[in-house]
Motif scaffolding. Structure first.
Motif, mmCIF file in Angstrom:
data_model
loop_
_atom_site.group_PDB
_atom_site.id
_atom_site.type_symbol
_atom_site.label_atom_id
_atom_site.label_comp_id
_atom_site.label_asym_id
_atom_site.label_seq_id
_atom_site.Cartn_x
_atom_site.Cartn_y
_atom_site.Cartn_z
ATOM 1 N N GLN A 42 0.923 -1.285 -0.178
ATOM 2 C CA GLN A 42 -0.065 -0.026 0.102
ATOM 3 C C GLN A 42 0.841 1.449 0.068
ATOM 4 O OE1 GLN A 42 -2.226 -0.655 3.338
ATOM 5 N NE2 GLN A 42 -3.805 -1.892 2.506
ATOM 6 N N ALA A 43 2.104 1.300 0.728
ATOM 7 C CA ALA A 43 2.901 2.404 0.820
ATOM 8 C C ALA A 43 3.535 2.620 -0.461
ATOM 9 C CB ALA A 43 3.946 2.133 1.811
ATOM 10 N N ASP A 44 4.319 1.662 -1.267
ATOM 11 C CA ASP A 44 4.954 1.781 -2.247
ATOM 12 C C ASP A 44 5.181 0.490 -3.054
ATOM 13 O OD1 ASP A 44 7.346 2.164 -4.456
ATOM 14 O OD2 ASP A 44 8.077 3.650 -3.130
ATOM 15 N N ARG A 45 4.203 0.096 -4.191
ATOM 16 C CA ARG A 45 4.518 -0.965 -4.820
ATOM 17 C C ARG A 45 5.691 -1.272 -5.556
ATOM 18 N NH1 ARG A 45 -1.801 -1.598 -7.423
ATOM 19 N NH2 ARG A 45 -2.780 -1.627 -5.295
ATOM 20 N N ALA A 46 6.282 -0.325 -6.087
ATOM 21 C CA ALA A 46 7.580 -0.510 -6.864
ATOM 22 C C ALA A 46 8.552 -1.116 -6.003
ATOM 23 C CB ALA A 46 7.872 0.783 -7.641
ATOM 24 N N ALA A 47 8.683 -0.476 -4.750
ATOM 25 C CA ALA A 47 9.662 -0.650 -3.978
ATOM 26 C C ALA A 47 9.426 -1.969 -3.175
ATOM 27 C CB ALA A 47 9.900 0.483 -2.730
ATOM 28 N N THR A 48 8.205 -2.304 -3.052
ATOM 29 C CA THR A 48 8.216 -3.555 -2.650
ATOM 30 C C THR A 48 8.413 -4.883 -3.365
ATOM 31 O OG1 THR A 48 6.296 -2.517 -1.092
ATOM 32 C CG2 THR A 48 6.288 -5.116 -1.457
ATOM 33 N N LEU A 49 8.208 -4.685 -4.595
ATOM 34 C CA LEU A 49 8.086 -5.462 -5.736
ATOM 35 C C LEU A 49 9.888 -5.634 -5.729
ATOM 36 C CD1 LEU A 49 6.356 -7.403 -7.230
ATOM 37 C CD2 LEU A 49 6.673 -5.555 -9.396
ATOM 38 N N THR A 50 10.491 -4.482 -5.966
ATOM 39 C CA THR A 50 11.946 -4.597 -5.755
ATOM 40 C C THR A 50 12.514 -5.503 -4.608
ATOM 41 O OG1 THR A 50 11.911 -2.539 -7.044
ATOM 42 C CG2 THR A 50 14.017 -3.209 -6.073
ATOM 43 N N VAL A 51 11.962 -5.163 -3.589
ATOM 44 C CA VAL A 51 12.901 -6.068 -2.427
ATOM 45 C C VAL A 51 12.271 -7.420 -2.542
ATOM 46 C CG1 VAL A 51 12.028 -6.540 0.122
ATOM 47 C CG2 VAL A 51 12.450 -4.281 -0.639
ATOM 48 N N THR A 118 10.090 1.919 4.044
ATOM 49 C CA THR A 118 9.900 1.776 5.294
ATOM 50 C C THR A 118 9.573 3.133 6.086
ATOM 51 O OG1 THR A 118 11.549 0.297 5.609
ATOM 52 C CG2 THR A 118 11.109 1.426 7.489
ATOM 53 N N PRO A 119 10.050 4.200 5.394
ATOM 54 C CA PRO A 119 9.489 5.653 5.943
ATOM 55 C C PRO A 119 8.051 5.868 5.419
ATOM 56 C CG PRO A 119 11.577 5.919 5.248
ATOM 57 C CD PRO A 119 11.278 4.516 4.674
ATOM 58 N N LYS A 120 7.621 5.319 4.097
ATOM 59 C CA LYS A 120 6.300 5.576 3.723
ATOM 60 C C LYS A 120 5.325 4.965 4.686
ATOM 61 C CE LYS A 120 7.695 6.429 -0.980
ATOM 62 N NZ LYS A 120 7.617 6.203 -2.360
ATOM 63 N N ILE A 121 5.451 3.540 5.098
ATOM 64 C CA ILE A 121 4.834 2.996 6.014
ATOM 65 C C ILE A 121 4.361 3.486 7.295
ATOM 66 C CG2 ILE A 121 4.616 0.872 7.305
ATOM 67 C CD1 ILE A 121 5.970 -0.711 5.024
ATOM 68 N N ARG A 122 5.785 4.176 7.672
ATOM 69 C CA ARG A 122 5.485 4.643 9.016
ATOM 70 C C ARG A 122 4.757 6.084 8.775
ATOM 71 N NH1 ARG A 122 7.769 5.622 14.342
ATOM 72 N NH2 ARG A 122 7.029 7.725 14.971
ATOM 73 N N THR A 123 4.953 6.783 8.042
ATOM 74 C CA THR A 123 4.371 8.204 7.637
ATOM 75 C C THR A 123 2.967 7.744 7.461
ATOM 76 O OG1 THR A 123 6.349 9.171 6.634
ATOM 77 C CG2 THR A 123 4.134 10.167 6.358
#
Length: 633
Positions: A42-51, A118-123
């Motif tokens: 939900q926070a960042d799909r592209a970054a999650t897929l990269t991880v 990570t910061p996007k989830i926290r924010t």
């Protein structure tokens, strides 16, 4: 040392992993991973897929590196001159180097993507958390249980929401590493898989025991620290500083602080020694398991079941598997416990959604001619005695109304119902005949200005402390602000500040100023007047003011420029301030027992007359005692 202390709201999950079984931890890990994955997506799909993709690719590179290492060993242990064997192994060595470099790049990509998500989830979690908690109904905020839940979610839930992302990534890395190791061993020889279990199970058991011991240690240490912080807080507290020094109590507190810190130091030493012994036992058990594994591996080599190069590769794989399992156990315990705090946070958010005020398309009007309460009842949660028991009254624009009575008689509760902060449980509150329960709650709040006895002391500029009543910290109507400040007496407060309107009203900031109680009261009255709402509620607004300032406020609010489109309600124990009100309502045990003007109530000779006479007698020497006896007769 800790038995006498109640468990703090922020420590309820500390040490939970130490009490959980391995099965419980393993059973929750898929759910926790799915939860973190959903938040990350939900926070960042592209970054999650990269991880995800880079983590899988990194595991493949790791397994490939082990297989390539085995191939290098096969070339080195082959027949022939040593230079020829080394030269033949060079391509495989380069492959190992390439795979390791690729793995390093992939892990860097994982770290970079994790740093994005990570910061996007926290924010996202933090903004949603504060949006919900800032808008829940007032009765929820006044509930002690809700208060604990919210602060626990704020203090721990938001903190661990940031930590748990990296922990889940580490958990996945360790799990994939273990799977990769098992895959490599199955390629070398299927019989090596039981040897991997024989090697890693003792190490895993030791890691589980060590992790639990650390969590238990933290639980005890945390409880001890809470005890000593009682004295730390007192020694540093600004409010206690003056009395602490006037009573010369510093040494007594310091002695107790020293006694507790000495015991904590002894406990720290005990825990450190215990941890060292536990680590020794764990390493001994792990060493025995590894010894048995290598003995079995040697037997396989002697029996010719396994080539020498494959045996050397198996040693590398088993060592990698041990490291992966140890990391897996340690991180799994962290994830298990920290996920409890994140669950708390999400549960609190969901509860807050059910406590939000009513929304509706019908908005409260910007002007109101009459407000009518009819047979209103209200009882606070957990109480049996009603705070309001059948209240009926009518307020008209252009009038000043006073609510008087003893403490707990229902005055302030009635005012909060008028402000839309509470809802009547029976009966109705109507604005020009329209029930406020059919209106949008926030629209009602926007049409009511409240000035309380203990106003909020916002750590903002003097101007923002005035304009915040209209929902803004950065925009102001200069003339409107000056009119409100002059009427409340806040203009003299602002004039005495170093930077006038721009001065920050908090010592927590550089150049900030602290105001006295009376000065804050003037700012609060100015804040209420600046709002220019059709309903103005003043709940003991001048309790901390000096007599001249109090007189000036009442002249401006009650006797001065009286607005014909505004209803002004004053709650006061100082009955001299309500004499000029158009109507006075006398409250007693949640009911209105008298109503009328000052002259009418004095002529009635009831409760109001008795209270007024008692207060007035205090200003005539020698008459106070006699007046106090009159009502008793």
């Amino acid at each position: 040392m800790t038995d006498e202390m109640e468990e703090a709201y922020w420590s309820v999950h500390d040490g939970a992993a130490a009490n959980a079984t391995v099965r419980q931890v393993l059973a929750r890990l898929p759910r926790i991973t799915a939860l973190v994955g959903r938040l990350a997506w939900q926070a960042d799909r592209a970054a999650t897929l990269t991880v995800l993709l880079c983590q899988l690719a990194s595991a493949v590179m790791s397994a490939g590196g082990l297989l390539a290492s085995v191939s290098v060993l096969q070339h080195l242990f082959a027949q022939g001159p040593t230079p020829d064997r080394v030269r033949s192994a060079v391509p495989q060595i380069l492959l190992v180097v390439g795979l390791l470099a690729a793995r390093a790049l992939l892990e860097a990509a994982v770290a970079a993507a994790q740093a994005r998500v990570t910061p996007k989830i926290r924010t996202a979690l933090e903004c949603e958390f504060f949006r919900l908690t800032a808008h829940v109904r007032l009765e929820a905020v006044e509930d002690a249980e809700w208060h604990d839940e919210v602060h626990r979610a704020n203090d721990r839930g938001l903190f661990y929401a940031r930590q748990i992302v990296g922990q889940v990534v580490s958990l996945a890395s360790a799990a994939l590493g273990l799977i990769g190791t098992a895959s490599v061993l199955s390629v070398l020889h299927p019989a090596l898989l039981p040897l991997l279990l024989l090697s890693v199970v003792p190490v895993g058991a030791a890691a589980v025991r060590s992790a639990r011991a650390r969590f238990h240690s933290f639980k005890r240490w945390n409880a001890l620290q809470r005890r000593v912080r009682v004295f730390s807080w007192l020694l540093l507290d600004v409010d206690a500083a003056a009395e602490l020094r006037s009573d010369t109590a510093q040494d007594a507190l310091l002695d107790e602080h020293r006694r507790l810190t000495t015991k904590i130091a002894a406990e720290d030493t005990r825990l450190g020694v215990h941890s060292a012994l536990l680590n020794l036992v764990g390493r001994t058990v792990g060493g025995l398991g590894t010894g048995i594994t290598y003995t079995a591996l040697g037997a396989m080599l002697i029996a010719g079941w396994l080539p020498l190069a494959a045996g050397a590769g198996a040693v590398l794989a088993i060592q990698a598997g041990q490291a992966s399992l140890t990391r897996l156990v340690e991180v799994a315990h962290l994830v298990y416990e920290h996920a409890l705090w994140v669950d708390d946070l999400l549960t609190v958010q969901e509860r807050c959604r059910g406590l939000l005020p009513r929304t509706a398309t019908l908005q409260a009007p910007p002007q109101v001619k009459t407000i009518t309460l009819k047979d209103v009842h209200f009882t606070y949660p957990g109480k049996e005695t009603p705070a309001l028991n059948g209240i009926s009254l009518t307020l008209a624009a252009g009038e000043t109304i006073a609510f008087v009575g003893l403490n707990g008689s229902g005055k302030s509760t009635c005012a909060k119902l008028l402000a839309g902060l509470y809802e009547a449980q029976r009966g109705s509150v109507r604005w020009d005949g329209v029930d406020v329960r059919t209106m949008d709650t926030q629209s009602v709040h926007r049409q009511v200005a409240c000035v309380l006895q203990d106003p909020a002391r916002f750590p903002f500029s003097a101007l923002s402390n005035i304009t915040v009543s209209t929902g803004s910290l950065t925009e102001a109507d200069p003339r409107r602000a000056m009119d409100a400040a002059r009427a409340s007496g806040a203009d003299t407060v602002v004039a005495g500040l170093p930077r006038q309107w721009e001065t920050l009203l908090s010592k927590r900031f550089k150049g900030g100023q602290e105001l006295s109680g009376g000065q804050w009261a003037k700012i609060a009255v100015g804040r209420g007047l600046y709002k220019k709402a059709p309903l103005l509620l003043l709940d003991e607004p001048t309790a901390s003011m000096d007599p001249p300032s109090e007189h000036a406020v009442y002249e401006a609010v009650l006797r001065g420029r009286l607005r014909e489109d505004q209803i002004t309600v004053l709650i006061s124990h100082r009955l001299a301030s309500v004499v000029d009100c158009h109507k006075i309502f006398v409250f007693d045990n949640g009911r209105i027992v008298e109503s009328g003007s000052h002259d009418e109530l004095m002529a009635l000779g009831g409760d109001y007359a008795a209270m007024f006479t008692l207060q007035a007698s205090g200003y005539r020497p020698g008459t106070a005692a006699t007046a106090a006896e009159e009502p008793a007769r």
